[in-house]
Scaffold this motif. Structure first.
Motif, PDB file in Angstrom:
ATOM      1  N   ALA A 106      11.646  -6.456   1.986  1.00 24.67           N
ATOM      2  CA  ALA A 106      10.673  -6.070   3.139  1.00 24.67           C
ATOM      3  C   ALA A 106       9.785  -4.978   2.361  1.00 24.67           C
ATOM      4  O   ALA A 106       8.616  -5.027   2.671  1.00 24.67           O
ATOM      5  N   PHE A 107      10.172  -4.324   1.386  1.00 26.39           N
ATOM      6  CA  PHE A 107       9.545  -3.472   0.585  1.00 26.39           C
ATOM      7  C   PHE A 107       8.331  -4.417  -0.179  1.00 26.39           C
ATOM      8  O   PHE A 107       7.096  -3.973  -0.041  1.00 26.39           O
ATOM      9  N   TYR A 108       8.669  -5.328  -0.978  1.00 29.91           N
ATOM     10  CA  TYR A 108       7.724  -6.347  -1.553  1.00 29.91           C
ATOM     11  C   TYR A 108       6.672  -7.068  -0.626  1.00 29.91           C
ATOM     12  O   TYR A 108       5.461  -6.898  -0.965  1.00 29.91           O
ATOM     13  N   GLN A 109       7.115  -7.338   0.466  1.00 27.11           N
ATOM     14  CA  GLN A 109       6.379  -7.732   1.388  1.00 27.11           C
ATOM     15  C   GLN A 109       5.106  -6.948   1.980  1.00 27.11           C
ATOM     16  O   GLN A 109       3.908  -7.150   2.161  1.00 27.11           O
ATOM     17  N   SER A 110       5.707  -5.585   2.311  1.00 29.01           N
ATOM     18  CA  SER A 110       4.957  -4.563   2.571  1.00 29.01           C
ATOM     19  C   SER A 110       3.760  -4.083   1.530  1.00 29.01           C
ATOM     20  O   SER A 110       2.584  -3.934   1.927  1.00 29.01           O
ATOM     21  N   ALA A 111       4.221  -4.070   0.331  1.00 31.69           N
ATOM     22  CA  ALA A 111       3.259  -3.558  -0.821  1.00 31.69           C
ATOM     23  C   ALA A 111       2.282  -4.891  -0.663  1.00 31.69           C
ATOM     24  O   ALA A 111       1.128  -4.642  -1.046  1.00 31.69           O
ATOM     25  N   TRP A 112       2.862  -6.085  -0.658  1.00 28.03           N
ATOM     26  CA  TRP A 112       1.903  -7.036  -0.823  1.00 28.03           C
ATOM     27  C   TRP A 112       0.524  -7.150   0.317  1.00 28.03           C
ATOM     28  O   TRP A 112      -0.492  -7.118   0.174  1.00 28.03           O
ATOM     29  N   LYS A 113       1.159  -6.766   1.568  1.00 27.91           N
ATOM     30  CA  LYS A 113       0.136  -6.567   2.722  1.00 27.91           C
ATOM     31  C   LYS A 113      -0.777  -5.447   2.313  1.00 27.91           C
ATOM     32  O   LYS A 113      -1.977  -5.386   2.726  1.00 27.91           O
ATOM     33  N   GLY A 114      -0.088  -4.352   2.017  1.00 31.94           N
ATOM     34  CA  GLY A 114      -1.131  -3.191   1.762  1.00 31.94           C
ATOM     35  C   GLY A 114      -1.964  -3.678   0.534  1.00 31.94           C
ATOM     36  O   GLY A 114      -3.253  -2.953   0.644  1.00 31.94           O
ATOM     37  N   TYR A 115      -1.731  -4.448  -0.570  1.00 29.77           N
ATOM     38  CA  TYR A 115      -2.684  -4.532  -1.507  1.00 29.77           C
ATOM     39  C   TYR A 115      -3.744  -5.546  -0.870  1.00 29.77           C
ATOM     40  O   TYR A 115      -4.924  -5.208  -1.208  1.00 29.77           O
ATOM     41  N   CYS A 116      -3.529  -6.387  -0.019  1.00 28.94           N
ATOM     42  CA  CYS A 116      -4.564  -7.416   0.428  1.00 28.94           C
ATOM     43  C   CYS A 116      -5.455  -6.482   1.394  1.00 28.94           C
ATOM     44  O   CYS A 116      -6.587  -6.881   1.396  1.00 28.94           O
ATOM     45  N   LYS A 117      -4.763  -5.584   1.997  1.00 33.59           N
ATOM     46  CA  LYS A 117      -5.773  -4.899   2.862  1.00 33.59           C
ATOM     47  C   LYS A 117      -6.516  -3.823   2.286  1.00 33.59           C
ATOM     48  O   LYS A 117      -7.855  -3.814   2.590  1.00 33.59           O
TER      49      LYS A 117
END
Length: 253
Positions: A210-221
């Motif tokens: 969940a942390f990595y998915q959240s980090a990836w979403k934050g990067y894309c945003k």
């Protein structure tokens, strides 16, 4: 009639030459429709015969286009087998490579089918997203328009050779498991994931997933320039049918 595999189709080509057959149609046993007053012949897959046809065809095609027949076969377009048979016959009869002969309708049909399949395979390399499960296996669901999974395996066995992973085709209900040494085709009897997008339940994922998915979403945003958002162009490069597999598409920009 053959068994719906590429080796089975090549075995049909071999029999056409060996028995001087001139078929009016070639179809797999999965898509067979009975036709009145038609003689039918079932051709069993023969690995040796298939290998001989494929090796001969490779000698007739240029090196950068030698996978065109296989790619075209994976399109499963109606009538592609007959177009491929005529393509092979033309290749064997010609003293020069035929792939560039777009004046021939069968060459054009085969090249078009191969091009759209190879385009889909390249998109799979871009849009596959893995989820790390509790048993330390990276799981990636896909649902391509064409059966391109066999075409992308070499890339992932090389790129992720030190990891266990599964890439699973939801539409065709099969996949491949790589255990760091061997690649094995599998069919999952228990599907503990969302049948629509392949999402695994949280209790089956690693705690840090969940942390990595959240980090990836934050990067894309944060790399998105809102003033330059172009929805039409975006959908051209990333068709909407892939979005259900992409965590970053749940982010509101």
């Amino acid at each position: 009639i053959y068994d719906d595999t590429f080796e089975g189709f090549l075995s049909v080509v071999f029999q056409c030459y060996a028995q001087k057959l001139n078929p009016q149609n070639i179809c797999s046993d999965r898509h067979l429709q009975d036709v009145l007053f038609a003689d039918k012949e079932v051709v069993a897959t023969n690995e040796e015969h298939a290998s001989r046809v494929w090796a001969g065809l490779q000698r007739k095609l240029t090196s950068h286009l030698d996978q065109v027949p296989y790619s075209a076969f994976l399109s499963r377009d109606e009538g592609i087998e007959m177009a491929l048979l005529r393509f092979v016959q033309l290749a064997f009869a010609s003293p020069v490579p035929i792939e560039g002969n777009f004046g021939d309708p069968d060459v054009l049909t085969v090249r078009k089918a191969a091009r759209k399949v190879m385009k889909e395979a390249m998109r799979m390399l871009e849009f596959i997203r893995f989820q790390r499960t509790l048993d330390d296996i990276y799981f990636a669901p896909i649902s391509p328009d064409y059966d391109v999974l066999p075409m992308i395996l070499k890339h992932f066995t090389s790129r992720f050779a030190d990891q266990q992973w599964v890439i699973y085709d939801l539409k065709r209900d099969y996949g491949f498991h790589f255990n760091k040494l061997n690649l094995e085709e599998i069919t999952l009897t228990e599907k503990n994931f969302n049948r629509h997008n392949g999402e695994m339940p949280e209790n089956m994922l690693q705690e840090d997933e969940a942390f990595y998915q959240s980090a990836w979403k934050g990067y894309c945003k944060h790399i998105t320039i809102r003033e330059r958002i172009n929805p039409k162009l975006h959908k051209q490069h990333m068709p909407k049918r892939y979005w259900k597999f992409l965590p970053e598409k749940t982010v509101k920009l």
